[in-house]
Design a protein around this motif. Structure first.
Motif, short mmCIF file in Angstrom:
data_model
loop_
_atom_site.label_atom_id
_atom_site.label_comp_id
_atom_site.label_asym_id
_atom_site.label_seq_id
_atom_site.Cartn_x
_atom_site.Cartn_y
_atom_site.Cartn_z
N PRO A 313 -24.09 5.98 -1.78
CA PRO A 313 -23.83 5.01 -2.90
C PRO A 313 -22.47 4.70 -2.90
O PRO A 313 -21.89 3.85 -3.65
N TYR A 314 -21.48 5.07 -1.64
CA TYR A 314 -19.89 4.58 -1.60
C TYR A 314 -20.10 3.07 -1.70
O TYR A 314 -19.22 2.59 -2.30
N ARG A 315 -20.98 2.38 -0.90
CA ARG A 315 -20.61 1.00 -0.58
C ARG A 315 -20.69 0.21 -2.12
O ARG A 315 -19.75 -0.52 -2.29
N GLU A 316 -21.44 0.66 -2.85
CA GLU A 316 -21.59 -0.15 -4.07
C GLU A 316 -20.27 0.50 -5.18
O GLU A 316 -19.77 -0.53 -5.88
N ALA A 317 -19.93 1.73 -4.97
CA ALA A 317 -18.87 2.11 -5.77
C ALA A 317 -17.55 1.53 -5.19
O ALA A 317 -16.71 1.11 -6.22
N PHE A 318 -17.43 1.32 -3.99
CA PHE A 318 -16.24 0.59 -3.37
C PHE A 318 -16.26 -0.85 -4.01
O PHE A 318 -15.25 -1.63 -4.30
N ALA A 429 -10.02 0.78 -6.29
CA ALA A 429 -9.01 0.02 -7.01
C ALA A 429 -7.67 0.61 -6.74
O ALA A 429 -6.87 -0.29 -6.57
N HIS A 430 -7.26 1.69 -6.69
CA HIS A 430 -6.02 2.19 -6.17
C HIS A 430 -5.45 1.87 -5.10
O HIS A 430 -4.48 1.20 -4.91
N GLU A 431 -6.24 2.03 -3.91
CA GLU A 431 -5.86 1.85 -2.51
C GLU A 431 -5.68 0.30 -2.45
O GLU A 431 -4.87 -0.35 -1.82
N ILE A 432 -6.52 -0.44 -3.06
CA ILE A 432 -6.52 -2.00 -2.87
C ILE A 432 -5.32 -2.60 -3.69
O ILE A 432 -4.77 -3.45 -3.26
N GLY A 433 -5.10 -1.93 -4.80
CA GLY A 433 -3.84 -2.08 -5.64
C GLY A 433 -2.58 -2.13 -4.78
O GLY A 433 -1.70 -2.74 -4.70
N HIS A 434 -2.58 -1.09 -3.69
CA HIS A 434 -1.26 -1.15 -2.98
C HIS A 434 -1.21 -2.35 -1.78
O HIS A 434 -0.20 -2.90 -1.83
N THR A 435 -2.49 -2.87 -1.30
CA THR A 435 -2.56 -4.00 -0.60
C THR A 435 -2.34 -5.24 -1.46
O THR A 435 -2.21 -6.28 -0.86
N LEU A 436 -2.39 -5.45 -2.66
CA LEU A 436 -1.70 -6.30 -3.56
C LEU A 436 -0.12 -6.27 -3.81
O LEU A 436 0.09 -7.32 -4.37
N GLY A 437 0.16 -5.21 -3.13
CA GLY A 437 1.62 -5.16 -3.40
C GLY A 437 2.37 -4.17 -4.28
O GLY A 437 3.36 -3.79 -4.35
N LEU A 438 1.28 -3.32 -5.00
CA LEU A 438 1.62 -2.65 -6.25
C LEU A 438 2.15 -1.18 -5.61
O LEU A 438 1.23 -0.63 -4.59
N SER A 439 2.96 -0.71 -6.45
CA SER A 439 3.55 0.81 -5.95
C SER A 439 2.66 1.74 -6.86
O SER A 439 2.06 1.47 -7.98
N HIS A 440 2.74 3.06 -6.66
CA HIS A 440 2.38 4.05 -7.54
C HIS A 440 2.93 3.88 -9.10
O HIS A 440 4.38 3.53 -8.97
N ASN A 441 2.21 4.11 -9.81
CA ASN A 441 2.62 4.31 -11.34
C ASN A 441 2.36 5.46 -11.98
O ASN A 441 1.18 5.71 -12.57
N TYR A 442 3.29 6.44 -11.78
CA TYR A 442 2.97 7.78 -12.27
C TYR A 442 3.14 8.26 -13.70
O TYR A 442 3.13 9.36 -14.19
N ILE A 443 3.51 7.36 -14.49
CA ILE A 443 3.68 7.56 -15.94
C ILE A 443 2.42 7.01 -16.69
O ILE A 443 2.15 7.23 -17.91
N ALA A 444 1.25 6.42 -15.90
CA ALA A 444 0.16 5.86 -16.46
C ALA A 444 -0.52 6.93 -17.02
O ALA A 444 -1.31 6.47 -18.14
N SER A 445 -0.72 7.87 -16.83
CA SER A 445 -1.59 9.09 -17.18
C SER A 445 -1.16 9.43 -18.56
O SER A 445 -1.97 9.91 -19.46
N ALA A 446 0.32 9.15 -18.92
CA ALA A 446 0.39 9.47 -20.33
C ALA A 446 0.63 8.34 -21.24
O ALA A 446 0.89 8.29 -22.46
#
Length: 817
Positions: A313-318, A429-446
């Motif tokens: 089921p990875y294909r549809e999840a991705f 979505a996370h890994e694609i976000g990097h390829t859109l130019g975005l860095s990690h954002n580690y304050i988001a969980s809070a």
């Protein structure tokens, strides 16, 4: 879209219709495929050569040379689809040779005149990366032998094999052992995957690396470790036309990766620092409608393609997770700007025209990665090759399986597949976000899970019936930071003035709403911001630790053979229990950051942000107490029923499934497990940088938590604690005492530590020495423990301490969830 649009790397017809895209093939005849190519390539199979045909008009015309690893080693060091060297090169005729020249874009003078630009260029070297013999020069076309480029190790596989390319990511081998070299006689160029198109040339090389002394450990990943064959793919790509693309200045508050360079056209009031954020080119088809606030389709959408090897089921999840970005781009004014599609039949996933989501297999855990190729002149992203690892879901399943015994007869309220695929949607979505130019954002969980660019830990909640609730394990969809960041990076403006004003307004709105960004560096264990921590969930770490401890206790008390399937070896309970026992470990890391804690922002002068603020002393003291509560002996003890359940692995099941290792050989070593957790927590509290901050903060405000208070608390909860009556708890107390002794001795002897920090640690060691010199116990194990402490303290004060020889409890690391 016309095929020769400078910004387009989509297959012909992609923008005309999805039906045309779905039926596209690349199976054109070689002559037809190369007729209008900017360069042409021919494979001379008889002589194993690559002949590059260069129209004279293409001499000294820069283009991109990209190298991608098409096949991998299966260990995370050399992966299928791994992006390699990329740079702008040009072909320069010199006599009977054509040189491939790579100019230097790391230093430039973009606002200087011609002489200023030349001075900047001449100050740094360029690189001639290849010399290609001319075979003939007729009819305006120069034919060169480019075999040295395409049959060379352009990716650097040999270096990768030397620097830790063993099975499972083993460490670098000794010099001369496994010293792999390219054997051209066992290598060839693949004509079936070598093609030329109007704006890109693709050359596929199959390269064999040999060694006379193969290191042990590689037999599991290669049929014969003395000869390993890898495939490298070269893409020669026409540079995009810079007209119509305005580089967006780098701003540390945006949360983007960037193209950095020395800007030598700046004056003496600058710092020679220059750069742009990395982003794709998005231009509205109807600028007037866009300006009116209507959603407008872009001239060229951003399209990613699914590796045909991705199973259900990875294909549809991705696909689903990737397409979250389509909605985010609407916030920047674009309709249907982002799509995830199936790769057309017959297409080569290495072809530079396709942005790929690759499916990567390994022999063990490892990261997924979202890299991209960009134009170093402008920061324009032109290609992405995301690598999604298959192993991660095994880890997610282990976490889920650990909840099964605590979930009652009906089982968890989320199925294993739904749990794992929810993670993989977020992960994509996370890994694609990097390829859109975005860095990690580690304050988001809070901040209410404000970004997919954080590292999420499954939010598992205690249920009213005494079990567990997994329904909110992972957020479904992007968050507020994702929308803000994409708006900052991709909102289109007609001119520079409008862009400056518009971006300032977007940033001001984000600051007013307190939608924050903090990157990788400050998420480490020695950081000062509790809410900037990987793999944790919660508005505060007090909440996260409280919830994590409660969930952990529920799972530990219920843990039994139901965590594995009927018929599976009981030894597999080892890796399932590892996640149960350490369920709260990441939130404990965050909790320690209150101690000596300081909040900060990436403030710019005049933007209204508060640059720094100390964490209140009351919260620091509360966190210190809660941290030490988590390693109380009763908290560290493993239930006897669990210890009885876990045997060593049977034949055919190696230590890949034994994550909790210890000193007992065949027995499950609960003492080392508890000692490792105590070592981890005390190590967090007494980190060298954290200790220095405590000294610095008290110097500013005597009411703040002091280093002496922290050391006193650690000693009181370990060496000065009341000895428990239960034997298992006494063993865990000894383990935490040993951890405290080693960590304080390490701090006292750390030559990099602040003098006041070392002084405080030495003082507490002297106090401890006085105490243990007087301690005696009728318990033989406790007395031996005291004697060992006396011995180590004596050696320390005599100047003979050898930290690497002192007994220690290892910290257990687990694969990322």
């Amino acid at each position: 879209m016309t095929p020769n649009r400078p910004q387009s790397f989509l297959p012909p017809g992609a923008a005309r219709s999805l039906m045309a895209l779905a039926t596209l093939t690349l199976l054109a005849t070689p002559a037809a495929a190369q007729s209008d190519a900017f360069l042409r390539v021919r494979i001379d199979e008889a002589r194993n050569r690559a002949l590059l045909e260069i129209p004279r008009a293409q001499l000294n015309v820069p283009f991109l040379h990209q190298v991608t690893l098409a096949t991998g080693l299966g260990n995370g060091n050399l992966d299928r689809g791994q992006t390699g060297p990329s740079g702008i090169v040009r072909l320069e005729r010199r006599g009977n040779r054509v040189l491939m020249v790579r100019d230097n874009y790391t230093a430039r003078a973009p606002r200087g005149d011609a002489e200023n630009q030349r001075a900047a260029s001449d100050a740094f070297p360029r690189s001639i990366v290849a010399s290609l013999p001319v075979e003939r020069d007729t009819n305006g076309v120069i034919t060169v032998d480019a075999s040295s480029v395409f049959l060379g190790d352009a990716y650097g596989v040999a270096d990768g094999l030397r620097q830790g390319g063993g099975a499972g990511g083993t460490a670098a081998v000794a010099p001369g052992v496994g010293n792999y070299r390219l054997d051209v006689q066992r290598s060839y160029l693949d004509p079936e995957r070598t093609k030329a198109f109007p704006r890109n040339v693709e050359v596929h090389a199959v390269l064999t690396f040999v060694t006379d002394q193969a290191p042990r450990g590689r037999g599991g990943v290669a049929p014969d470790a003395r000869a390993m064959t890898f495939e490298q793919h070269h893409s020669l790509v026409v540079l995009p036309d810079t007209a119509g693309f305005r580089p967006r200045a780098y701003d540390p508050r945006f949360g983007y990766g960037g193209t950095q360079f020395f800007d030598l056209s700046k004056g003496f009031d600058g710092d020679y620092r220059g750069g742009f954020i990395n982003r794709w080119r998005l231009v509205p088809k109807d600028p007037a409608a866009y300006a009116r606030g209507e959603l407008v389709e872009p001239v060229t959408p951003i399209i990613y393609y699914l590796d045909p090897g991705i199973p259900a089921p990875y294909r549809e999840a991705f696909r689903a997770g990737g397409n979250w970005w389509s909605k985010v781009f609407e916030g920047a004014g674009f309709k249907d700007a982002f799509r995830v599609l199936d790769l057309p039949a017959g297409a080569d996933p290495m072809d530079a025209r396709y942005n790929m989501l690759m499916w990567v297999h390994r022999t063990g855990p490892g990261p997924s990665v979202g890299p991209s190729y960009s134009d170093p002149r402008t920061g324009e992203i032109i290609r992405a090759v995301v690598r999604m690892d298959a192993w991660r879901s095994l880890v997610d399943y282990n976490i889920w399986a650990g909840t099964v015994p605590a979930s009652g007869a009906a089982g968890p309220n989320v199925s294993a597949e739904d749990f794992a695929m929810a993670r993989r949607r977020q992960h994509t979505a996370h890994e694609i976000g990097h390829t859109l130019g975005l860095s990690h954002n580690y304050i988001a969980s809070a901040q209410n899970r404000s970004s997919v660019m954080d590292y999420p830990f499954p939010l598992i909640l205690p249920a009213a019936n005494g079990g567990l609730d997994l329904r909110q394990a992972y957020r479904e969809g992007p968050g507020a930071w994702d929308s803000l960041a994409i708006n900052l990076g991709y909102h289109w403006y007609a001119d520079s003035a409008a862009e400056a004003a518009g971006l300032a307004a977007i940033m001001k709105d984000g600051l007013a709403r307190n939608v924050r960004f903090i990157n990788d560096t400050y998420a480490n264990a020695n950081g000062s911001m509790p809410w900037v921590t990987r793999w944790e969930e919660g508005a505060t770490q007090f909440e996260a630790v409280s919830r994590g401890r409660a969930v952990r206790r529920i799972m530990m008390n219920a843990f039994d053979e139901r965590a594995i399937k009927p018929g599976e070896p009981m030894a597999l309970l080892n890796m399932r229990f590892a996640h149960v026992y350490l369920h709260h470990r990441y939130s404990l890391e965050g909790l320690a950051k209150y101690v000596g804690g300081m909040d900060f922002t990436f403030a710019l002068r005049g933007d209204g942000q508060t640059p720094t603020s100390l964490i209140p002393a009351a919260d620091q003291r509360k966190a210190l107490t809660a941290s030490l509560d988590a390693i109380a002996p009763a908290e560290l003890v493993v239930p006897e029923k669990v210890i009885k359940l876990i045997p060593p692995p049977p034949p055919g099941f190696n230590t890949d499934q034994t994550w909790i290792e210890g000193s007992g050989g065949t027995t499950f070593d609960a003492i080392t497990l508890g000692g490792g957790l105590a070592t981890e927590v005390i190590g967090y509290l007494l980190d060298r940088e954290r200790a220095a901050r405590l000294v610095q903060q008290v110097a500013r405000d005597p009411r703040q938590l002091s280093l002496d208070e922290v050391l006193t608390a650690v000693m009181q909860r370990t060496w000065l604690a009341v000895e428990p009556s239960a034997a298992a708890e006494r063993a865990m107390l000894r383990a935490s005492q040993r951890a405290a002794l080693d960590i304080v001795m390490d701090l006292a002897g750390d030559t990099r530590a602040m003098p006041d920090v070392r002084a405080a640690a030495v003082m507490h060691l002297q106090r401890l020495q006085t105490r243990v010199d007087k301690d005696f116990s009728a318990d033989a194990a406790q007395m031996a423990h005291i004697v060992a402490a006396r011995h180590d303290l004596k050696r320390f004060f005599e100047g003979n301490d050898q930290p690497n020889l002192r007994p220690r409890y290892p910290v257990l690391t687990l694969p990322w969830p």
